[in-house]
Design a protein around this motif. Structure first.
Motif, short mmCIF file in Angstrom:
data_model
loop_
_atom_site.label_atom_id
_atom_site.label_comp_id
_atom_site.label_asym_id
_atom_site.label_seq_id
_atom_site.Cartn_x
_atom_site.Cartn_y
_atom_site.Cartn_z
N VAL A 1 -2.86 -2.54 -3.01
CA VAL A 1 -2.68 -1.32 -3.78
C VAL A 1 -1.45 -1.56 -4.65
O VAL A 1 -0.37 -1.84 -4.14
N ILE A 2 -1.66 -1.50 -5.95
CA ILE A 2 -0.53 -1.67 -6.85
C ILE A 2 0.21 -0.34 -6.87
O ILE A 2 -0.36 0.69 -7.22
N ILE B 1 -7.32 -12.31 -3.65
CA ILE B 1 -7.54 -10.88 -3.87
C ILE B 1 -9.03 -10.58 -3.98
O ILE B 1 -9.74 -11.20 -4.76
N ARG B 2 -9.48 -9.58 -3.19
CA ARG B 2 -10.87 -9.14 -3.23
C ARG B 2 -10.99 -7.69 -3.72
O ARG B 2 -11.96 -7.33 -4.37
N THR B 3 -10.01 -6.87 -3.38
CA THR B 3 -10.04 -5.45 -3.75
C THR B 3 -8.67 -5.05 -4.28
O THR B 3 -7.64 -5.38 -3.67
N VAL B 4 -8.67 -4.32 -5.40
CA VAL B 4 -7.43 -3.82 -6.00
C VAL B 4 -7.59 -2.34 -6.29
O VAL B 4 -8.56 -1.92 -6.91
N LYS B 5 -6.62 -1.56 -5.82
CA LYS B 5 -6.53 -0.15 -6.19
C LYS B 5 -5.24 0.00 -6.99
O LYS B 5 -4.16 -0.34 -6.51
N ILE B 6 -5.37 0.50 -8.20
CA ILE B 6 -4.21 0.69 -9.07
C ILE B 6 -3.80 2.15 -8.96
O ILE B 6 -4.61 3.04 -9.19
N ILE C 1 -12.47 -3.06 -8.14
CA ILE C 1 -11.26 -2.62 -8.85
C ILE C 1 -11.35 -1.12 -9.04
O ILE C 1 -12.34 -0.61 -9.55
N LEU C 2 -10.33 -0.41 -8.57
CA LEU C 2 -10.28 1.05 -8.68
C LEU C 2 -9.15 1.43 -9.63
O LEU C 2 -7.99 1.13 -9.36
N SER D 1 0.80 -1.21 0.00
CA SER D 1 0.00 0.00 0.00
C SER D 1 0.84 1.27 0.00
O SER D 1 0.31 2.35 -0.17
N SER D 2 2.14 1.17 0.20
CA SER D 2 2.94 2.38 0.23
C SER D 2 3.21 2.90 -1.18
O SER D 2 3.25 2.14 -2.13
N LYS D 3 3.36 4.22 -1.29
CA LYS D 3 3.57 4.83 -2.61
C LYS D 3 4.86 4.34 -3.24
O LYS D 3 4.91 4.03 -4.40
N ASN D 4 5.94 4.32 -2.48
CA ASN D 4 7.22 3.84 -2.99
C ASN D 4 7.48 2.48 -2.36
O ASN D 4 8.22 2.37 -1.41
N ALA D 5 6.84 1.46 -2.87
CA ALA D 5 6.91 0.12 -2.31
C ALA D 5 8.23 -0.55 -2.64
O ALA D 5 8.93 -0.17 -3.57
N LYS D 6 8.53 -1.55 -1.83
CA LYS D 6 9.67 -2.42 -2.11
C LYS D 6 9.12 -3.74 -2.59
O LYS D 6 8.01 -4.12 -2.25
N SER D 7 9.89 -4.45 -3.39
CA SER D 7 9.42 -5.73 -3.90
C SER D 7 9.56 -6.82 -2.85
O SER D 7 9.04 -7.92 -3.03
#
Length: 163
Positions: A53-54, A77-82, A103-104, A11-17
């Motif tokens: 959150v992608i 997965i139930r909810t995805v925010k791109i 899906i957002l 969910s973080s803006k600058n995510a780590k893999s």
């Protein structure tokens, strides 16, 4: 795998893999590839969160696409925010995600390729972003619960499959 850590990292803006689990082990959440401009395409997800959150950036790289089959057949997965900045959803990206119900999309999304949401049988609404330009064929096949789809005027190409 720790669900809370997975959801938080995603969910973080600058995510780590990757993240450290409770045992201190490094666990990979996302896989991705880089194009010649050093922009990332998410190619896979190994987390187990139901809401994700992608991210718009991962490991310092701008994410511009969700690759083909990246989340295929993920039933958790139930909810995805791109996130904003992502422009393309590849073919079969969410194919068979039977529990995906929300899906957002970001306003930056311009392309949804073939079969992207094929057989996502829990989807009930599908609101395309305002600047979408291309919709591939059979993106929503197998989704009988969807009652209404809004298609903005920006669409320049809609593929279809003839019988």
């Amino acid at each position: 795998m720790n669900t809370h850590a997975t959801a938080h990292a995603a969910s973080s803006k600058n995510a780590k893999s990757t993240y450290k689990n409770s045992k201190g082990e490094t666990v990979q959440i996302y896989t991705y590839s880089l194009n010649s401009q050093k922009q990332a395409t998410i190619t896979g997800y190994k987390g187990n969160a139901s809401t994700i959150v992608i991210p718009s950036t991962i490991d310092g790289y701008d994410v511009v696409a969700i690759g083909s089959s990246a989340f295929k057949n993920n039933t958790k997965i139930r909810t995805v925010k791109i996130s904003e900045g992502i422009k393309t959803i590849g073919s079969s990206a969410f194919y068979g995600c039977k529990n995906l119900s929300i899906i957002l999309f970001p306003d930056t999304l311009t392309t949804i390729d073939n079969d992207a949401f094929y057989n996502c049988t829990s989807l009930t609404e599908f609101v395309l972003p305002p600047y979408i330009e291309y919709i591939g064929k059979t993106i929503l096949s197998g989704n009988s619960k969807i009652k209404e789809i809004f298609i903005p005027k920006t669409i320049t190409t809609m593929s279809y499959q003839s019988s």
